[in-house]
Design an enzyme around this catalytic site. Sequence first.
Site, PDB file in Angstrom:
ATOM      1  N   HIS A 173     -12.642   4.138  27.047  1.00  0.00           N
ATOM      2  CA  HIS A 173     -13.805   4.683  27.734  1.00  0.00           C
ATOM      3  C   HIS A 173     -13.361   5.219  29.088  1.00  0.00           C
ATOM      4  CE1 HIS A 173     -17.849   4.981  29.379  1.00  0.00           C
ATOM      5  NE2 HIS A 173     -18.264   4.935  28.120  1.00  0.00           N
ATOM      6  N   ASP A 196     -19.559   2.251  20.458  1.00  0.00           N
ATOM      7  CA  ASP A 196     -19.565   2.772  19.085  1.00  0.00           C
ATOM      8  C   ASP A 196     -18.837   1.877  18.096  1.00  0.00           C
ATOM      9  OD1 ASP A 196     -21.012   5.176  19.551  1.00  0.00           O
ATOM     10  OD2 ASP A 196     -19.276   5.888  20.665  1.00  0.00           O
TER      11      ASP A 196
HETATM   12  C1  LIG Z   1     -13.638   7.813  25.154  1.00  0.00           C
HETATM   13  C2  LIG Z   1     -12.412   8.663  25.453  1.00  0.00           C
HETATM   14  C3  LIG Z   1     -12.710  10.113  25.037  1.00  0.00           C
HETATM   15  C4  LIG Z   1     -12.124   8.613  26.951  1.00  0.00           C
HETATM   16  O1  LIG Z   1     -11.116   9.512  27.196  1.00  0.00           O
HETATM   17  P1  LIG Z   1     -10.398   9.667  28.600  1.00  0.00           P
HETATM   18  O2  LIG Z   1     -11.117   8.926  29.666  1.00  0.00           O
HETATM   19  O3  LIG Z   1     -10.189  11.116  28.810  1.00  0.00           O
HETATM   20  O4  LIG Z   1      -9.029   8.888  28.390  1.00  0.00           O
HETATM   21  P2  LIG Z   1      -7.644   9.560  28.250  1.00  0.00           P
HETATM   22  O5  LIG Z   1      -7.681  10.555  27.151  1.00  0.00           O
HETATM   23  O6  LIG Z   1      -7.210  10.042  29.590  1.00  0.00           O
HETATM   24  O7  LIG Z   1      -6.749   8.334  27.797  1.00  0.00           O
HETATM   25  C5  LIG Z   1      -6.025   7.518  28.704  1.00  0.00           C
HETATM   26  C6  LIG Z   1      -4.897   6.860  27.940  1.00  0.00           C
HETATM   27  O8  LIG Z   1      -5.459   5.943  27.016  1.00  0.00           O
HETATM   28  C7  LIG Z   1      -5.100   6.304  25.676  1.00  0.00           C
HETATM   29  N1  LIG Z   1      -6.309   6.154  24.846  1.00  0.00           N
HETATM   30  C8  LIG Z   1      -7.583   6.371  25.229  1.00  0.00           C
HETATM   31  N2  LIG Z   1      -8.428   6.101  24.224  1.00  0.00           N
HETATM   32  C9  LIG Z   1      -7.655   5.700  23.192  1.00  0.00           C
HETATM   33  C10 LIG Z   1      -7.965   5.292  21.877  1.00  0.00           C
HETATM   34  N3  LIG Z   1      -9.234   5.247  21.436  1.00  0.00           N
HETATM   35  N4  LIG Z   1      -6.941   4.958  21.067  1.00  0.00           N
HETATM   36  C11 LIG Z   1      -5.677   5.001  21.497  1.00  0.00           C
HETATM   37  N5  LIG Z   1      -5.321   5.378  22.757  1.00  0.00           N
HETATM   38  C12 LIG Z   1      -6.308   5.722  23.581  1.00  0.00           C
HETATM   39  C13 LIG Z   1      -4.694   7.778  25.751  1.00  0.00           C
HETATM   40  O9  LIG Z   1      -3.793   8.105  24.717  1.00  0.00           O
HETATM   41  C14 LIG Z   1      -4.065   7.812  27.104  1.00  0.00           C
HETATM   42  O10 LIG Z   1      -2.764   7.259  27.015  1.00  0.00           O
HETATM   43  P3  LIG Z   1      -1.546   7.860  27.897  1.00  0.00           P
HETATM   44  O11 LIG Z   1      -1.974   7.658  29.323  1.00  0.00           O
HETATM   45  O12 LIG Z   1      -0.378   7.053  27.486  1.00  0.00           O
HETATM   46  O13 LIG Z   1      -1.459   9.299  27.513  1.00  0.00           O
HETATM   47  C15 LIG Z   1     -11.181   8.130  24.693  1.00  0.00           C
HETATM   48  O14 LIG Z   1     -10.945   6.787  25.035  1.00  0.00           O
HETATM   49  C16 LIG Z   1     -11.312   8.294  23.180  1.00  0.00           C
HETATM   50  O15 LIG Z   1     -10.982   9.356  22.659  1.00  0.00           O
HETATM   51  N6  LIG Z   1     -11.777   7.218  22.467  1.00  0.00           N
HETATM   52  C17 LIG Z   1     -11.970   7.317  21.041  1.00  0.00           C
HETATM   53  C18 LIG Z   1     -13.295   7.964  20.740  1.00  0.00           C
HETATM   54  C19 LIG Z   1     -14.450   7.076  21.076  1.00  0.00           C
HETATM   55  O16 LIG Z   1     -14.498   5.916  20.698  1.00  0.00           O
HETATM   56  N7  LIG Z   1     -15.431   7.666  21.780  1.00  0.00           N
HETATM   57  C20 LIG Z   1     -16.654   6.971  22.126  1.00  0.00           C
HETATM   58  C21 LIG Z   1     -16.758   6.792  23.590  1.00  0.00           C
HETATM   59  S1  LIG Z   1     -18.149   5.795  24.005  1.00  0.00           S
END
Ligand SMILES: CC(C)(COP(=O)(O)OP(=O)(O)OC[C@H]1O[C@@H](n2cnc3c(N)ncnc32)[C@H](O)[C@@H]1OP(=O)(O)O)[C@@H](O)C(=O)NCCC(=O)NCCS
Length: 394
Positions: free
Chosen positions: A262, A316
């Site tokens: 998140h 979720d």
């Molecule tokens: C929610 C979400 C979009 C937030 O994205 P964000 O704040 O932009 O986070 P980032 O993309 O910058 O990720 C930060 C790090 O955590 C990792 N990461 C984040 N969510 C992850 C996940 N669900 N699974 C594996 N790794 C994850 C990224 O690969 C990144 O790693 P790195 O720094 O080594 O490259 C992201 O966590 C995600 O895609 N989650 C899965 C989808 C989901 O459940 N969405 C519902 C949200 S309520």
Amino acid sequence: MTAACEYRPGLEGVPATQSDISYVDGQRGILEYRGIRIDNLANHSTFLESSFLLIWGYLPTQDELDEFEHEIRYHRRLKYRIRDMMKCFPESGHPMDALQACAAALGLFYSRRALDDPAYIRAAVVRLLAKIPTMVAAFQLMRKGNDPIQPRDDLDYSANFLYMLTERIPDNLAAKIFDICLILHAEHTINASTFSAMVTASTLTDPYAVVASAVGTLAGPLHGGASEEVILMLEEIGSVENVRPFVEQCIERKSRIMGFGHRVYKVKDPRATILQELAEQMFEKFGHDDYYDIALELERVVAEKLAHKGIFSNVDFYSGLVYRKLGIPTDLFTPVFAIARVAGWLSHWKEQLEENRIFRPTQIYTGLHDTPYVSIDDRGSSADNQLVAELLMQ
Ligand SMILES: CC(C)(COP(=O)(O)OP(=O)(O)OC[C@H]1O[C@@H](n2cnc3c(N)ncnc32)[C@H](O)[C@@H]1OP(=O)(O)O)[C@@H](O)C(=O)NCCC(=O)NCCS
């Protein structure tokens, strides 16, 4: 001056508004609506009372709540023209696309934009809260080839939705748990769909366009679409033994594990904790779900491997398990999220109108200047042109 601003992808940490609707402490795992903790609301409130709180800023008196519930109860029906429009939607279409089209279509029927008239605001709030669940349930029945069933005025908000969806009066516990799910999903500060709603609201368009744009944004798998993806992922994993290799493969391939991570929470999402408890209550009363064993193991292995990055289960992760037990089809999870989040979108719409300035951020231009116009006869093949463009961009 603007060119010197730091560019932050995804606007991470950039305040886009001032708001007193909800508050998240991502380090301590706290979520509040108008200052009231989410677990407190989940234990004591109802979805419509929490919606009132979010939209009007205070907990209603009994009379105010009765009146609000009464208005919503009597605006649940859809105009036959909207039902006829829905009948033309392809059965294979995603219910979120159907919902977005229906929300936008409301603007055709109630298009007067009297944004400074409190009665117009109230009517739009009531209409959207009342009709969105009916639209979701109607599309579900229609795509199975059935006529939608009319709402029942003797049922409250959540029980009526489950009734319209399943054609059966739901068990009291099931309806109560569903109502709590709606409370948990009603609002969450400036998330992507709320931001989308605010940007649309800031143009002073009608509230139906505001909600339609937010529905479109909520549909994506990185936002509301994740709960659907979680169930598909649990299905793909298939067994508890497969969990560890699945997580290891995701980490190696740098792919996302759905329902985890998140932007704001760096601990377990407080809503995930409550939803997990609700899922357990559902299993206790209506029977176990083997996907829950896979989910528990997944949460354990992800914590082992990714807790150092602040990645824990989000809202979720467990919601889909509750919805499955309630008999809600997987591709309706996000529309159900939308039913709840309408309350949050409308709260921000109203707040935006109170002190509106159109959103118009800036950008950092990374392209060329003074590029010559080459006549069509003198342009090379597309491959050549692409190469030239790439060289120029370096
Ligand atoms: C929610 C979400 C979009 C937030 O994205 P964000 O704040 O932009 O986070 P980032 O993309 O910058 O990720 C930060 C790090 O955590 C990792 N990461 C984040 N969510 C992850 C996940 N669900 N699974 C594996 N790794 C994850 C990224 O690969 C990144 O790693 P790195 O720094 O080594 O490259 C992201 O966590 C995600 O895609 N989650 C899965 C989808 C989901 O459940 N969405 C519902 C949200 S309520």
